[in-house]
Scaffold this motif. Structure first.
Motif, PDB file in Angstrom:
ATOM      1  N   MET A 159       0.852  -1.190   0.000  1.00 55.02           N
ATOM      2  CA  MET A 159       0.000   0.000   0.000  1.00 55.02           C
ATOM      3  C   MET A 159       0.890   1.242   0.000  1.00 55.02           C
ATOM      4  O   MET A 159       2.059   1.200   0.386  1.00 55.02           O
ATOM      5  CB  MET A 159      -0.897   0.029   1.238  1.00 55.02           C
ATOM      6  N   LYS A 160       0.315   2.375  -0.434  1.00 54.98           N
ATOM      7  CA  LYS A 160       1.030   3.643  -0.441  1.00 54.98           C
ATOM      8  C   LYS A 160       0.863   4.343   0.903  1.00 54.98           C
ATOM      9  O   LYS A 160      -0.211   4.304   1.497  1.00 54.98           O
ATOM     10  CB  LYS A 160       0.515   4.545  -1.558  1.00 54.98           C
ATOM     11  N   ALA A 161       1.943   4.986   1.365  1.00 53.14           N
ATOM     12  CA  ALA A 161       1.891   5.701   2.643  1.00 53.14           C
ATOM     13  C   ALA A 161       2.862   6.874   2.611  1.00 53.14           C
ATOM     14  O   ALA A 161       3.977   6.759   2.079  1.00 53.14           O
ATOM     15  CB  ALA A 161       2.236   4.764   3.793  1.00 53.14           C
ATOM     16  N   ILE A 162       2.417   8.018   3.174  1.00 59.20           N
ATOM     17  CA  ILE A 162       3.299   9.180   3.327  1.00 59.20           C
ATOM     18  C   ILE A 162       4.058   9.017   4.633  1.00 59.20           C
ATOM     19  O   ILE A 162       3.455   8.950   5.705  1.00 59.20           O
ATOM     20  CB  ILE A 162       2.501  10.494   3.340  1.00 59.20           C
ATOM     21  N   THR A 163       5.383   8.953   4.547  1.00 55.34           N
ATOM     22  CA  THR A 163       6.201   8.757   5.742  1.00 55.34           C
ATOM     23  C   THR A 163       7.106   9.958   5.974  1.00 55.34           C
ATOM     24  O   THR A 163       7.570  10.611   5.036  1.00 55.34           O
ATOM     25  CB  THR A 163       7.064   7.490   5.638  1.00 55.34           C
ATOM     26  N   TYR A 164       7.347  10.223   7.243  1.00 58.17           N
ATOM     27  CA  TYR A 164       8.269  11.288   7.654  1.00 58.17           C
ATOM     28  C   TYR A 164       9.692  10.751   7.609  1.00 58.17           C
ATOM     29  O   TYR A 164       9.987   9.702   8.190  1.00 58.17           O
ATOM     30  CB  TYR A 164       7.912  11.760   9.062  1.00 58.17           C
ATOM     31  N   VAL A 165      10.573  11.458   6.917  1.00 57.58           N
ATOM     32  CA  VAL A 165      11.971  11.049   6.800  1.00 57.58           C
ATOM     33  C   VAL A 165      12.863  11.900   7.687  1.00 57.58           C
ATOM     34  O   VAL A 165      13.663  11.399   8.475  1.00 57.58           O
ATOM     35  CB  VAL A 165      12.448  11.131   5.332  1.00 57.58           C
ATOM     36  N   GLY A 166      12.734  13.219   7.570  1.00 61.97           N
ATOM     37  CA  GLY A 166      13.533  14.155   8.345  1.00 61.97           C
ATOM     38  C   GLY A 166      13.070  15.563   8.060  1.00 61.97           C
ATOM     39  O   GLY A 166      12.010  15.766   7.450  1.00 61.97           O
ATOM     40  N   GLU A 167      13.818  16.545   8.510  1.00 61.75           N
ATOM     41  CA  GLU A 167      13.422  17.948   8.375  1.00 61.75           C
ATOM     42  C   GLU A 167      13.038  18.301   6.946  1.00 61.75           C
ATOM     43  O   GLU A 167      13.844  18.206   6.032  1.00 61.75           O
ATOM     44  CB  GLU A 167      14.558  18.860   8.852  1.00 61.75           C
ATOM     45  N   GLU A 168      11.773  18.671   6.763  1.00 65.03           N
ATOM     46  CA  GLU A 168      11.177  19.028   5.469  1.00 65.03           C
ATOM     47  C   GLU A 168      11.434  17.965   4.406  1.00 65.03           C
ATOM     48  O   GLU A 168      11.614  18.267   3.224  1.00 65.03           O
ATOM     49  CB  GLU A 168      11.669  20.409   5.008  1.00 65.03           C
ATOM     50  N   LYS A 169      11.409  16.713   4.826  1.00 66.14           N
ATOM     51  CA  LYS A 169      11.606  15.616   3.890  1.00 66.14           C
ATOM     52  C   LYS A 169      10.608  14.506   4.191  1.00 66.14           C
ATOM     53  O   LYS A 169      10.622  13.902   5.259  1.00 66.14           O
ATOM     54  CB  LYS A 169      13.034  15.074   3.958  1.00 66.14           C
ATOM     55  N   LEU A 170       9.726  14.263   3.210  1.00 70.65           N
ATOM     56  CA  LEU A 170       8.739  13.204   3.295  1.00 70.65           C
ATOM     57  C   LEU A 170       8.959  12.245   2.131  1.00 70.65           C
ATOM     58  O   LEU A 170       9.631  12.565   1.162  1.00 70.65           O
ATOM     59  CB  LEU A 170       7.322  13.773   3.234  1.00 70.65           C
ATOM     60  N   SER A 171       8.352  11.075   2.245  1.00 68.29           N
ATOM     61  CA  SER A 171       8.486  10.094   1.180  1.00 68.29           C
ATOM     62  C   SER A 171       7.166   9.353   1.006  1.00 68.29           C
ATOM     63  O   SER A 171       6.484   9.043   1.985  1.00 68.29           O
ATOM     64  CB  SER A 171       9.602   9.102   1.514  1.00 68.29           C
ATOM     65  N   LEU A 172       6.790   9.096  -0.244  1.00 70.53           N
ATOM     66  CA  LEU A 172       5.634   8.251  -0.534  1.00 70.53           C
ATOM     67  C   LEU A 172       6.166   6.849  -0.811  1.00 70.53           C
ATOM     68  O   LEU A 172       6.821   6.609  -1.820  1.00 70.53           O
ATOM     69  CB  LEU A 172       4.851   8.781  -1.741  1.00 70.53           C
ATOM     70  N   LYS A 173       5.916   5.936   0.111  1.00 67.20           N
ATOM     71  CA  LYS A 173       6.502   4.601   0.036  1.00 67.20           C
ATOM     72  C   LYS A 173       5.437   3.528  -0.173  1.00 67.20           C
ATOM     73  O   LYS A 173       4.274   3.707   0.178  1.00 67.20           O
ATOM     74  CB  LYS A 173       7.267   4.286   1.331  1.00 67.20           C
TER      75      LYS A 173
END
Length: 336
Positions: free
Chosen positions: A1-15
């Motif tokens: 499934m697709k999910a928006i994840t927090y990576v770090g400062e002003e950095k997100l990822s759709l995984k």
């Protein structure tokens, strides 16, 4: 499934991640809509003290039950609202019924994986069935509406009072709507966004463009020099921290709703000599969440006017930039 994840400062990822496996006493919810909140922006900025890298964000969301394990009245296909608060049940606040200020409080979407995903696992006790007349996008705004209801309830607001709200974001406007529905004589609301003030005016609130007018002078003129009975500070910056003291009447109450990124300077002497009360508020109680559902089910609040954007989950960067800029957006939702 697709999910928006927090990576770090002003950095997100759709995984692409695995669909969660549920245990006894949990439900798997197919998420419909998820809304960006100010707390999500703190996580995005890298300043939230609890959020960790890899977190699936999102605590304002709605959906339908896909699967349930354990004894429950819920069934597959039920439309649900999700209370994201997870309390320990054993600390002093919990034992006194104040689960929302639990000493060990955890939040789905902050401490636990949340609703910016196609599926999320939720404890059954955190689910609330919704009637068919509640749209899924409206249901995603139940959580911030519960915050607004709790805020007004915690304040000393009384029928016939004049209220000033500093900040015309979704929470600020919702506080204004609840205050007006509860009998406020007048609700003054300030911001620097023409768009947000226009929306606030459409709900019968008195808008003040803080770029063009002196808010304190406007409040004094409106209240014949007395000041507001209650001031709700919802913007969270030094400017509004200064304004809240000037806008309140002698022996009035300031209710701080914002979570400040930096500690503000507060002139306590000005408050001391006028016996001004300073109160704070956090989250909402189960009763507030249930009231928010009832308000929407009964059609007492037009939620549609607060939703400025509905974006596909793939446009997550655009969504966060819209909220960061803030001048041309209100409630931004992701369609999962």
């Amino acid at each position: 499934m697709k999910a928006i994840t927090y990576v770090g400062e002003e950095k997100l990822s759709l995984k692409d991640i695995d669909v969660p496996q549920i245990a006894n006493g949990e439900a798997l919810v197919k998420v419909s809509y998820g809304g960006i909140c100010g707390t999500d922006m703190m996580i995005y900025a890298g300043v939230h003290p609890r959020a960790q890298s890899g977190l699936v964000m999102g605590h304002e969301f709605s959906g339908e039950i896909s699967e349930v394990k354990g004894k429950s009245s819920f069934k597959s296909g039920d439309s649900v609202a999700i209370n994201p608060i997870r309390s320990c049940g054993t600390c002093v606040p919990c034992k006194s019924g104040n689960y929302h200020i639990c000493e060990n409080l955890r939040y789905i979407g902050i401490d636990l994986d949340g609703g910016f995903a196609e599926y999320v696992k939720i404890p059954i006790e955190n689910l609330h069935t919704l009637s068919n007349q509640v749209k899924q996008d409206e249901a995603a705004v139940i959580e911030p509406l519960a915050v607004a209801i709790h805020t007004v309830r915690r304040s000393t607001f009384k029928v016939g009072d004049t209220v000033t709200i500093l900040g015309a974001g979704p929470i600020g406007i919702l506080i204004g709507i609840i205050a007006k529905l509860s009998g406020a004589a007048k609700v003054i609301i300030s911001d620097i966004s023409d768009y947000r003030l226009k929306v606030a005016a459409s709900y019968g609130l008195h808008p003040v463009d803080a770029k063009e007018k002196d808010l304190i002078e406007e409040v004094k003129e409106t209240t014949k020099g007395i000041g507001s009975d209650v001031v709700f500070e919802v913007a969270g910056n030094q400017i509004t921290a200064d304004q809240m003291i000037g806008a309140i009447k002698t022996q009035g109450e300031i209710m701080v709703v914002s979570v400040y990124k930096k500690p503000p300077m507060i002139d306590l002497a000005k408050m001391h000599f006028r016996e001004i009360s300073l109160s704070t508020t956090r989250c909402f109680s189960p009763k507030d969440f249930e009231a928010a559902i009832q308000f929407i089910e009964e059609g007492r609040i037009d939620i549609e006017g607060l939703i400025s954007h509905r974006l596909p989950v793939e446009s997550f960067e655009e969504g966060f930039q819209l909220v960061k800029k803030s001048t041309d957006s209100l409630k931004v939702l992701f369609k999962l």
